[in-house]
Scaffold this motif. Structure first.
Motif, PDB file in Angstrom:
ATOM      1  N   VAL A  85      34.288  41.170  39.695  1.00 31.39           N
ATOM      2  CA  VAL A  85      34.506  42.506  39.139  1.00 31.39           C
ATOM      3  C   VAL A  85      33.320  43.428  39.425  1.00 31.39           C
ATOM      4  O   VAL A  85      33.472  44.658  39.416  1.00 31.39           O
ATOM      5  CB  VAL A  85      34.789  42.458  37.614  1.00 31.39           C
ATOM      6  N   GLU A  86      32.158  42.838  39.702  1.00 27.53           N
ATOM      7  CA  GLU A  86      30.993  43.622  40.103  1.00 27.53           C
ATOM      8  C   GLU A  86      31.034  43.945  41.590  1.00 27.53           C
ATOM      9  O   GLU A  86      30.740  45.064  42.013  1.00 27.53           O
ATOM     10  CB  GLU A  86      29.698  42.855  39.787  1.00 27.53           C
ATOM     11  N   ARG A  87      31.428  42.966  42.398  1.00 28.81           N
ATOM     12  CA  ARG A  87      31.358  43.087  43.857  1.00 28.81           C
ATOM     13  C   ARG A  87      32.577  43.773  44.459  1.00 28.81           C
ATOM     14  O   ARG A  87      32.446  44.607  45.358  1.00 28.81           O
ATOM     15  CB  ARG A  87      31.166  41.688  44.452  1.00 28.81           C
ATOM     16  N   VAL A  88      33.767  43.419  43.982  1.00 29.35           N
ATOM     17  CA  VAL A  88      35.005  43.990  44.550  1.00 29.35           C
ATOM     18  C   VAL A  88      35.917  44.465  43.414  1.00 29.35           C
ATOM     19  O   VAL A  88      37.016  43.930  43.218  1.00 29.35           O
ATOM     20  CB  VAL A  88      35.728  42.961  45.452  1.00 29.35           C
ATOM     21  N   PRO A  89      35.503  45.481  42.664  1.00 36.19           N
ATOM     22  CA  PRO A  89      36.291  45.915  41.506  1.00 36.19           C
ATOM     23  C   PRO A  89      37.689  46.415  41.870  1.00 36.19           C
ATOM     24  O   PRO A  89      38.639  46.185  41.116  1.00 36.19           O
ATOM     25  CB  PRO A  89      35.440  47.033  40.899  1.00 36.19           C
ATOM     26  N   GLU A  90      37.815  47.092  43.000  1.00 36.48           N
ATOM     27  CA  GLU A  90      39.131  47.618  43.377  1.00 36.48           C
ATOM     28  C   GLU A  90      40.121  46.486  43.668  1.00 36.48           C
ATOM     29  O   GLU A  90      41.310  46.589  43.343  1.00 36.48           O
ATOM     30  CB  GLU A  90      38.999  48.546  44.591  1.00 36.48           C
ATOM     31  N   GLN A  91      39.618  45.435  44.288  1.00 35.72           N
ATOM     32  CA  GLN A  91      40.484  44.284  44.558  1.00 35.72           C
ATOM     33  C   GLN A  91      40.913  43.610  43.259  1.00 35.72           C
ATOM     34  O   GLN A  91      42.071  43.199  43.101  1.00 35.72           O
ATOM     35  CB  GLN A  91      39.744  43.271  45.453  1.00 35.72           C
ATOM     36  N   GLU A  92      39.996  43.548  42.312  1.00 40.10           N
ATOM     37  CA  GLU A  92      40.322  42.956  41.019  1.00 40.10           C
ATOM     38  C   GLU A  92      41.341  43.812  40.254  1.00 40.10           C
ATOM     39  O   GLU A  92      42.211  43.288  39.565  1.00 40.10           O
ATOM     40  CB  GLU A  92      39.051  42.780  40.183  1.00 40.10           C
ATOM     41  N   LYS A  93      41.222  45.139  40.410  1.00 39.66           N
ATOM     42  CA  LYS A  93      42.214  46.019  39.784  1.00 39.66           C
ATOM     43  C   LYS A  93      43.601  45.785  40.369  1.00 39.66           C
ATOM     44  O   LYS A  93      44.609  45.804  39.655  1.00 39.66           O
ATOM     45  CB  LYS A  93      41.806  47.485  39.979  1.00 39.66           C
ATOM     46  N   LYS A  94      43.647  45.575  41.684  1.00 40.06           N
ATOM     47  CA  LYS A  94      44.933  45.298  42.332  1.00 40.06           C
ATOM     48  C   LYS A  94      45.553  44.011  41.786  1.00 40.06           C
ATOM     49  O   LYS A  94      46.769  43.912  41.620  1.00 40.06           O
ATOM     50  CB  LYS A  94      44.744  45.183  43.843  1.00 40.06           C
ATOM     51  N   GLU A  95      44.699  43.031  41.500  1.00 40.83           N
ATOM     52  CA  GLU A  95      45.201  41.772  40.944  1.00 40.83           C
ATOM     53  C   GLU A  95      45.746  41.972  39.528  1.00 40.83           C
ATOM     54  O   GLU A  95      46.727  41.334  39.138  1.00 40.83           O
ATOM     55  CB  GLU A  95      44.091  40.722  40.969  1.00 40.83           C
ATOM     56  N   GLU A 107      54.602  51.307  38.823  1.00 36.26           N
ATOM     57  CA  GLU A 107      53.317  51.343  39.527  1.00 36.26           C
ATOM     58  C   GLU A 107      52.335  52.277  38.828  1.00 36.26           C
ATOM     59  O   GLU A 107      51.135  52.001  38.772  1.00 36.26           O
ATOM     60  CB  GLU A 107      53.533  51.785  40.974  1.00 36.26           C
ATOM     61  N   HIS A 108      52.862  53.378  38.283  1.00 37.73           N
ATOM     62  CA  HIS A 108      52.002  54.317  37.558  1.00 37.73           C
ATOM     63  C   HIS A 108      51.369  53.650  36.341  1.00 37.73           C
ATOM     64  O   HIS A 108      50.153  53.775  36.102  1.00 37.73           O
ATOM     65  CB  HIS A 108      52.823  55.541  37.116  1.00 37.73           C
ATOM     66  N   LEU A 109      52.168  52.932  35.567  1.00 37.15           N
ATOM     67  CA  LEU A 109      51.647  52.243  34.392  1.00 37.15           C
ATOM     68  C   LEU A 109      50.689  51.119  34.779  1.00 37.15           C
ATOM     69  O   LEU A 109      49.693  50.881  34.101  1.00 37.15           O
ATOM     70  CB  LEU A 109      52.796  51.686  33.552  1.00 37.15           C
ATOM     71  N   GLN A 110      51.015  50.423  35.857  1.00 29.00           N
ATOM     72  CA  GLN A 110      50.132  49.354  36.339  1.00 29.00           C
ATOM     73  C   GLN A 110      48.729  49.891  36.602  1.00 29.00           C
ATOM     74  O   GLN A 110      47.730  49.302  36.170  1.00 29.00           O
ATOM     75  CB  GLN A 110      50.684  48.746  37.621  1.00 29.00           C
ATOM     76  N   LYS A 111      48.660  51.032  37.315  1.00 26.92           N
ATOM     77  CA  LYS A 111      47.358  51.615  37.655  1.00 26.92           C
ATOM     78  C   LYS A 111      46.650  52.121  36.408  1.00 26.92           C
ATOM     79  O   LYS A 111      45.430  51.942  36.256  1.00 26.92           O
ATOM     80  CB  LYS A 111      47.545  52.765  38.647  1.00 26.92           C
ATOM     81  N   GLN A 112      47.410  52.709  35.499  1.00 32.87           N
ATOM     82  CA  GLN A 112      46.828  53.223  34.264  1.00 32.87           C
ATOM     83  C   GLN A 112      46.224  52.099  33.425  1.00 32.87           C
ATOM     84  O   GLN A 112      45.097  52.226  32.914  1.00 32.87           O
ATOM     85  CB  GLN A 112      47.897  53.966  33.474  1.00 32.87           C
ATOM     86  N   LYS A 119      37.308  49.484  31.988  1.00 29.37           N
ATOM     87  CA  LYS A 119      36.246  50.103  31.199  1.00 29.37           C
ATOM     88  C   LYS A 119      35.494  49.078  30.342  1.00 29.37           C
ATOM     89  O   LYS A 119      34.357  49.316  29.945  1.00 29.37           O
ATOM     90  CB  LYS A 119      36.835  51.183  30.292  1.00 29.37           C
ATOM     91  N   ASP A 120      36.144  47.946  30.059  1.00 29.45           N
ATOM     92  CA  ASP A 120      35.503  46.883  29.273  1.00 29.45           C
ATOM     93  C   ASP A 120      35.461  45.620  30.121  1.00 29.45           C
ATOM     94  O   ASP A 120      36.472  44.933  30.291  1.00 29.45           O
ATOM     95  CB  ASP A 120      36.282  46.631  27.983  1.00 29.45           C
ATOM     96  N   LYS A 121      34.299  45.339  30.673  1.00 32.69           N
ATOM     97  CA  LYS A 121      34.177  44.243  31.633  1.00 32.69           C
ATOM     98  C   LYS A 121      34.526  42.886  31.020  1.00 32.69           C
ATOM     99  O   LYS A 121      35.169  42.049  31.664  1.00 32.69           O
ATOM    100  CB  LYS A 121      32.754  44.202  32.190  1.00 32.69           C
ATOM    101  N   ASP A 122      34.132  42.656  29.779  1.00 30.06           N
ATOM    102  CA  ASP A 122      34.402  41.356  29.148  1.00 30.06           C
ATOM    103  C   ASP A 122      35.907  41.134  28.964  1.00 30.06           C
ATOM    104  O   ASP A 122      36.422  40.050  29.258  1.00 30.06           O
ATOM    105  CB  ASP A 122      33.690  41.267  27.795  1.00 30.06           C
ATOM    106  N   LYS A 123      36.596  42.165  28.471  1.00 27.98           N
ATOM    107  CA  LYS A 123      38.042  42.028  28.283  1.00 27.98           C
ATOM    108  C   LYS A 123      38.764  41.928  29.619  1.00 27.98           C
ATOM    109  O   LYS A 123      39.781  41.240  29.742  1.00 27.98           O
ATOM    110  CB  LYS A 123      38.577  43.204  27.470  1.00 27.98           C
ATOM    111  N   TRP A 124      38.227  42.632  30.610  1.00 36.72           N
ATOM    112  CA  TRP A 124      38.794  42.577  31.957  1.00 36.72           C
ATOM    113  C   TRP A 124      38.738  41.154  32.504  1.00 36.72           C
ATOM    114  O   TRP A 124      39.717  40.598  32.984  1.00 36.72           O
ATOM    115  CB  TRP A 124      38.022  43.558  32.845  1.00 36.72           C
TER     116      TRP A 124
END
Length: 229
Positions: A85-95, A107-112, A119-124
């Protein structure tokens, strides 16, 4: 009011099942085999106690190592997820989005949701551990508790088929009582094991009973065959 009934403490129940099933079966088979070869219950008791001690330690150690392996695996994956999540955050968001896509979200809700979660790394990371990898954080001292539970369950299970030999000197006569007591216990154990795991109770009880009986019969027959009796 609606009440949901779910199985709790499944890890503890699993450990009890592992310890009791082997504890009832292995010493029972050993006692039956020795009864086919010797007439003295003292020999059966000595060998049976030695097996129960060794078996409970081995089974408990196996449970401890399994628990430690689970904890080490979780820690390694947790560290890797934090790094990602530090190195490739966008890839992790896609997952994250892929997980919610499987739930049928747009898709809109997925991205939201993914942006909000980031915003919360621990919960992420906790979400990724649970829903991407399917891993739950092991309880503290899980390995030790597992070892103790399995070991004690094995001892309790092992004492049951061995108990008649403490009071009856003739091993063959003691075997008859051991068979009766152990068959009843195997049936009861199989019944409740199936009940708590949501399986057909009577069929599960018969299955456990047959396995234990076959193991003991095989050991007894082999001992008789080797001794030429």
């Amino acid at each position: 009011m609606h009440h949901e009934h779910h199985l709790k403490s499944s890890d503890t129940i699993r450990d009890i099942v592992i310890g009791m099933s082997d504890g009832l079966t292995v010493p029972f088979a050993l006692a039956a085999g020795l009864s086919g070869a010797v007439n003295s219950s003292g020999i059966v008791v000595t060998a049976g106690i030695a097996e129960i001690v060794a078996g409970s330690i081995a089974m408990g150690l196996g449970g401890f190592l399994a628990g430690r392996t689970e904890a080490d695996h979780y820690a390694a994956e947790l560290k890797r997820e934090y790094e990602e999540v530090e190195r490739v955050p966008e890839q992790e968001k896609k997952e994250v989005m892929e997980v919610f896509a499987d739930f049928g979200l747009s898709e809109h809700l997925q991205k939201q949701v993914a942006d909000e979660m980031a915003k919360d790394k621990d919960k992420w990371v906790d979400f990724m551990m649970r829903y991407e990898l399917g891993l739950e954080e092991p309880h503290a001292n899980r390995a030790t508790q597992s070892a103790i539970t399995i070991g004690i369950s094995y001892i309790i299970g092992g004492i049951i088929p061995l108990s008649p030999y403490f009071f009856i000197n003739d091993s063959r006569m003691a075997l008859y009582y051991s068979c009766g007591i152990t068959m009843i216990c195997l049936f009861i154990f199989g019944y409740f094991k199936s009940k708590v795991t949501g399986q057909p109770a009577f069929a599960g009880a018969i299955k456990v009973l047959v396995i234990g009986a076959l193991a003991a019969a095989a050991a007894f027959g082999m001992a008789r065959l080797i001794n030429g009796k």
